[in-house]
Each structure stands twice: as C-alpha cells, then as structure tokens.
Design a protein around this motif. Structure first.
Motif, short mmCIF file in Angstrom:
data_model
loop_
_atom_site.label_atom_id
_atom_site.label_comp_id
_atom_site.label_asym_id
_atom_site.label_seq_id
_atom_site.Cartn_x
_atom_site.Cartn_y
_atom_site.Cartn_z
N GLY A 1 39.81 -1.68 -28.44
CA GLY A 1 40.57 -1.68 -27.20
C GLY A 1 41.78 -2.58 -27.37
N GLY A 2 42.27 -3.11 -26.28
CA GLY A 2 43.45 -3.97 -26.37
C GLY A 2 44.71 -3.17 -26.09
N ALA A 3 45.82 -3.83 -26.36
CA ALA A 3 47.09 -3.26 -25.90
C ALA A 3 47.61 -2.11 -26.75
N LYS A 4 47.63 -2.29 -28.07
CA LYS A 4 48.40 -1.34 -28.88
C LYS A 4 47.62 -0.69 -30.00
N ASP B 1 48.62 -2.13 -33.69
CA ASP B 1 47.97 -3.33 -34.23
C ASP B 1 46.72 -2.97 -35.03
N LYS B 2 46.11 -1.83 -34.68
CA LYS B 2 44.76 -1.59 -35.19
C LYS B 2 44.60 -0.31 -36.00
N ILE B 3 45.73 0.32 -36.34
CA ILE B 3 45.66 1.59 -37.08
C ILE B 3 44.86 1.46 -38.36
N GLY C 1 40.92 0.65 -23.38
CA GLY C 1 42.06 -0.27 -23.25
C GLY C 1 43.38 0.46 -23.25
N GLY C 2 44.46 -0.31 -23.41
CA GLY C 2 45.80 0.25 -23.36
C GLY C 2 46.03 1.31 -24.41
N MET C 3 45.38 1.15 -25.56
CA MET C 3 45.66 2.09 -26.67
C MET C 3 45.19 3.52 -26.38
N MET D 1 49.98 3.36 -13.13
CA MET D 1 49.60 3.04 -14.52
C MET D 1 48.10 2.80 -14.62
N GLY D 2 47.54 3.13 -15.78
CA GLY D 2 46.11 2.91 -16.02
C GLY D 2 45.89 1.49 -16.51
N LEU D 3 45.01 0.76 -15.80
CA LEU D 3 44.79 -0.63 -16.21
C LEU D 3 43.33 -0.93 -16.56
N TRP E 1 33.15 -5.10 -31.87
CA TRP E 1 33.99 -4.94 -30.68
C TRP E 1 35.29 -5.71 -30.85
N ASN E 2 36.39 -5.01 -30.78
CA ASN E 2 37.69 -5.66 -30.91
C ASN E 2 38.65 -5.11 -29.87
N GLY E 3 38.91 -5.91 -28.86
CA GLY E 3 39.91 -5.53 -27.85
C GLY E 3 39.29 -5.12 -26.53
N MET F 1 38.76 -3.50 -22.66
CA MET F 1 38.88 -2.12 -22.14
C MET F 1 39.96 -1.98 -21.07
N GLY F 2 40.42 -3.11 -20.56
CA GLY F 2 41.45 -3.08 -19.52
C GLY F 2 42.07 -4.46 -19.39
N VAL F 3 42.86 -4.64 -18.35
CA VAL F 3 43.51 -5.94 -18.15
C VAL F 3 42.49 -6.87 -17.48
N PHE F 4 41.54 -7.33 -18.30
CA PHE F 4 40.39 -8.09 -17.77
C PHE F 4 40.80 -9.43 -17.18
N GLU F 5 42.03 -9.89 -17.52
CA GLU F 5 42.49 -11.18 -16.98
C GLU F 5 42.62 -11.09 -15.46
N MET F 6 42.82 -9.88 -14.91
CA MET F 6 42.86 -9.70 -13.45
C MET F 6 41.50 -9.15 -13.01
N GLY G 1 40.99 -12.58 -30.30
CA GLY G 1 41.11 -13.65 -29.32
C GLY G 1 40.80 -13.20 -27.91
N ASP G 2 41.34 -12.03 -27.51
CA ASP G 2 41.17 -11.59 -26.12
C ASP G 2 39.77 -11.06 -25.85
N SER G 3 39.17 -10.42 -26.85
CA SER G 3 37.79 -9.95 -26.66
C SER G 3 36.87 -11.16 -26.51
N ALA G 4 37.11 -12.17 -27.35
CA ALA G 4 36.29 -13.38 -27.27
C ALA G 4 36.48 -14.05 -25.90
N1 LIG Z 1 45.35 -0.54 -19.87
C1 LIG Z 1 45.99 -1.63 -20.24
N2 LIG Z 1 47.27 -1.85 -19.91
C2 LIG Z 1 47.91 -2.96 -20.27
N3 LIG Z 1 47.35 -3.94 -21.01
C3 LIG Z 1 46.08 -3.78 -21.37
C4 LIG Z 1 45.33 -2.63 -21.01
N4 LIG Z 1 44.09 -2.77 -21.52
C5 LIG Z 1 44.06 -3.96 -22.15
N5 LIG Z 1 45.25 -4.58 -22.07
C6 LIG Z 1 45.61 -5.91 -22.58
O1 LIG Z 1 45.43 -6.02 -23.96
C7 LIG Z 1 45.37 -7.38 -24.27
C8 LIG Z 1 44.49 -7.61 -25.46
O2 LIG Z 1 44.92 -6.88 -26.54
P1 LIG Z 1 44.68 -7.33 -28.04
O3 LIG Z 1 45.50 -8.54 -28.32
O4 LIG Z 1 44.92 -6.12 -28.87
O5 LIG Z 1 43.12 -7.73 -28.05
P2 LIG Z 1 42.36 -8.73 -29.02
O6 LIG Z 1 43.05 -10.07 -28.94
O7 LIG Z 1 40.96 -8.78 -28.49
O8 LIG Z 1 42.47 -8.10 -30.38
C9 LIG Z 1 44.84 -8.10 -23.05
O9 LIG Z 1 45.75 -9.08 -22.66
C10 LIG Z 1 44.73 -6.99 -22.01
O10 LIG Z 1 45.19 -7.38 -20.73
#
Ligand SMILES: Nc1ncnc2c1ncn2[C@@H]1O[C@H](COP(=O)(O)OP(=O)(O)O)[C@@H](O)[C@H]1O
Ligand SMILES: O=C(OP(=O)(O)O)[C@H](O)COP(=O)(O)O
Length: 402
Positions: A195-198, A201-203, A220-222, A292-294, A316-318, A320-325, A354-357
């Motif tokens: 999961g996570g943003a991009k 980063d994880k290809i 997540g965002g990806m 937007m999907g969050l 598990w890496n990343g 599933m959403g903007v868990f900070e909110m 870092g963010d998954s942790a």
């Molecule tokens: N749907 C989404 N839209 C925007 N940001 C997202 C979405 N899903 C997850 N994120 C953001 O992705 C970030 C973590 O991404 P990343 O750095 O790749 O994770 P990690 O540090 O666990 O590898 C988080 O800040 C989270 O808010």
C-alpha cells in the motif's frame, strides 16, 4: 555473521552507528522510539561485558551545517531513560572535545555524539571524516539497519579503519534474519500486502514478490493507478499516469505466475483531502470527477481480511489509506486486525516501512505482530535484492584503508 556475540567487550570502547533518526514533534518529544528501543540490546550487551559505548547517528536531513532543530541533544534524556543510566553528550561529533570525552569514558559509560549530518562529509562518504570518527573507538559496530542502504562515512566507509574489529549489532542481525526468512523460507500461503502512496516506490519489490508469493494484495494510493489503467474513473485520486502500462504488465505477470493479485473492489471517497471532508463509498473505478479515494471500502476490507487470515507468512508494506486522518484509517485498521489474528494463529508477520509501522503502533498492535522492522527504504532495497552498503562493509574482509 560477525555479530557482537563474537567478542567480549571488556575494557573496549565500542563506536556504534545507530539509527536514532526518530520523529520529533514541535516540542521535540519523540513520537515513535522504535528505533531507539531496537538498539538497546546491543548497547546493553557491550556495557554488561564491561565495555563503554560511543553512539553516533544522524537525525533528519539538515541542509547547511549545525541546526538546533536537528540536534541529537533532544533525545539524550529519553536515551538515558531507556538505558537506565546517564548519557554524556558531545556537541560536535569529531574534534578535540569528542576525543577527550571518548577517552574519559569508563567501563559502563555511554557517550552520544552530535548529528553526523552537521558535516556534509558524512553523506559524501568522505574518508578523512570517517577516519576522524574512527579515532573515537577501538571496535566498530553497525546497528543502524534503517540507514544501511546509505554508503555514508559512518555507515560504510568507516569500516575500513577497523579491518579486524567490525561487527553487526543485534538489531541489524535480527532485521536481516527476518527479511531472509520472508524471502527464502516463507511458509505458504505467503501473502504480501502493498500500500502507501506510490507504485513507483515499490515496483521493484512488487516484481520480486511475484516470484515468491501466493497472494499479492494492493491497496492504498497506489491502487488507483491500477484502477485507471483498467479504464476506471478515479476522480482526483492519487495516480501515476506514466505507470499505468506497468500496472497492466504486473497484472499480466501475476496471471502467468499464478499469483492471486487482489485489488480493491470498493473505495471510500472524499470531496477534499481533509479530516472533515464529506465521504461516501463507491465501487472501484466509479469515482466522480471532483472526488478522491482516500481509503479502501468495506467490501475490500472484508476481502483482504479473509485472504490475510488464511495466510502463514505475511509481509505488509504501506497503509491502505490516509490512516493519519481517523476518517480514513478504517481500511488500514481492518488489515492490521487481520494480520494480528493470523499471527495469533501461527503466521509469521513482518511489518516494514515507516508509515506502516506508525499505523500499527497508532492502533496499539506493535506487540501482536511477529516483527516490526525499523527500516523503510533499507528494508525495501534489501528485499529487492540490492546489496546494502552498511551490510557489505562489515562482511568485506579488507585489511585496512585502501
Ligand atoms: N488513497 C490515498 N491517497 C493519498 N495518500 C495515501 C492514500 N493511501 C495511503 N496514502 C498515504 O501514503 C503514505 C504512506 O506511503 P509510503 O511512504 O509508501 O508507506 P510506507 O512508509 O509504509 O512504505 C501515508 O502517509 C498515507 O497517508
Ligand atoms: O529514516 C530513514 O529512512 P526511511 O525514511 O526509509 O525509513 C533512515 O534514517 C535514513 O534516512 P535518510 O533517508 O535521510 O538517509
């Protein structure tokens, strides 16, 4: 592996590279001390042997020399609590004061050096700077897994000056053993959750994992890049248009390798990137143009959870959403709950990034999974099959400075 167990440190001064790059709030309180806690067993073993310890680390990415915002003095108090003893501090990581303080250290004492990155030579991997640091100890220990992917003066170059006295700390050894277990000794079914943003980063990791896993969950965002690549409407969700072809390729590869690639079937959408946004649940690929999907939706959370609960190995890496909110933490929490349940039933679960942790600790589950890695980029690179400079420097059996 050359760990600190190979040496009795009695009477020795151990120069330890740790990764105390911990997040601090506006009042310089540490918001996650996982990396500091992780280094404690190494420090304690050396002190218990009758050695003394000189700790060196970076904090953040200071741009232009010393900057109080990035001073390691902010963490001295907390370190003293974790070690249950006084911690001396050297406000310059090299130079006369650091040398004098290191010389004066008695058995059982600890000295923390100021941020290594206050010298640009650190990130440049400057050999003369590494040599100055090397003067401070008799033995070099690398326990900075989180920074092991950097070929910096203190993480790699310095090892040249300790040809017969360089060791892995326990944190480093544990991290490598757990990553190894996932990559080469995974019990099946093996499920990776990305999961996570991009995507970008994880290809490499995704490609590598397609060779290994039974199930690959993408959230997540990806996930929106995958949805758009399949012709879906994703509104203003995160998307890397230049990675859409690759997303389709990865889907095809998964099919060929008979990997069960599982993408979200629904999503929580918002009318703004804000904790008070209006929200709704829609099917994947049907997001209105200005929404937007969050987070993943409830059907998806159920689908992912079922697969996770039936797994024997989980990476598990990343998130599933903007868990900070709080409004967009539900999907990440559901996945965390499923990982915890699988772990209770005997699965091995490794949380990396870092963010998954941070998500796992936000929900209070850090003690209910098998291992929470202290590495973000370092773990990714190791799992992608890259050699980490911090690891190579200890293994390399050179006979002194080149
Ligand atoms: N749907 C989404 N839209 C925007 N940001 C997202 C979405 N899903 C997850 N994120 C953001 O992705 C970030 C973590 O991404 P990343 O750095 O790749 O994770 P990690 O540090 O666990 O590898 C988080 O800040 C989270 O808010
Ligand atoms: O926090 C770190 O890496 P991470 O953000 O990949 O977890 C390490 O301390 C390395 O820091 P850097 O990415 O500034 O070299």
């Amino acid at each position: 592996m050359n760990t600190i167990d190979f040496l009795n440190f009695s009477g020795k001064k151990a120069l330890i590279r740790v990764d105390f790059n911990v997040p601090l709030d506006d009042h310089f309180n540490i918001t996650d001390d996982n990396r500091m806690v992780g280094a404690v067993p190494t420090i304690e073993k050396i002190l218990k042997d009758g050695g003394s310890v000189i700790l060196m680390s970076h904090l953040g990415r200071p741009k232009d020399g010393p900057d109080d915002k990035y001073s390691l003095r902010h963490i001295v108090k907390h370190l003293a609590i974790l070690l249950n003893r006084d911690v001396h501090f050297a406000p310059d990581c090299i130079g006369e004061d650091a040398i004098a303080k290191s010389k004066a250290l008695k058995s059982g004492e600890v000295l923390l050096l100021e941020n290594l990155r206050f010298y640009k030579e650190e990130e440049k991997g400057d050999e003369a700077f590494a040599k100055k640091l090397a003067q401070l100890g008799d033995v070099y220990v690398n326990d900075a897994f989180g920074t092991a992917h950097r070929a910096h003066a203190s993480t790699a170059i310095i090892a040249k000056f300790f040809p017969d006295a360089k060791y892995f700390g326990y944190l480093m050894a544990g991290e490598l053993a757990n990553a190894e277990k996932i990559l080469n000794h995974a019990e099946r079914p093996f499920t990776a959750i990305m999961g996570g943003a991009k995507v970008s980063d994880k290809i490499l990791l995704i490609e590598k994992l397609l060779e290994k896993v039974d199930n690959l969950i993408i959230g997540g965002g990806m996930a929106y890049t995958f949805a758009k690549a399949q012709g879906g409407q994703i509104g203003t969700s995160l998307c890397e248009d230049d990675k859409m072809a690759l997303a389709l390729e990865l889907m095809e590869k998964a099919k060929q390798k008979k990997v069960n690639l599982i993408l979200p079937v629904d999503t929580i959408i918002a009318d703004a990137f804000s904790p008070d946004a209006k929200t709704a649940v829609v099917k994947t690929g049907t997001i209105p143009s200005d929404w937007m999907g969050l987070d993943i939706g409830p059907e998806t959370a159920k689908l992912f959870s079922e697969v996770i609960k039936n797994s024997k190995t989980i990476l598990w890496n990343g998130p599933m959403g903007v868990f900070e909110m709080d409004k967009f933490e539900v999907g990440t929490k559901a996945v965390a709950v499923a990982v915890v349940e699988a772990t209770k039933n005997g699965a091995f679960s490794l949380i990396g990034g870092g963010d998954s942790a941070a998500a796992v600790s936000k929900f209070g589950f850090e003690d209910q999974v098998s291992y929470v890695s202290t590495g973000g980029g370092a773990l990714l690179e190791y799992m992608e099959g890259k050699e980490l400079p911090g690891v190579k420097a200890i293994y390399h059996s050179g006979s002194g400075p080149e």
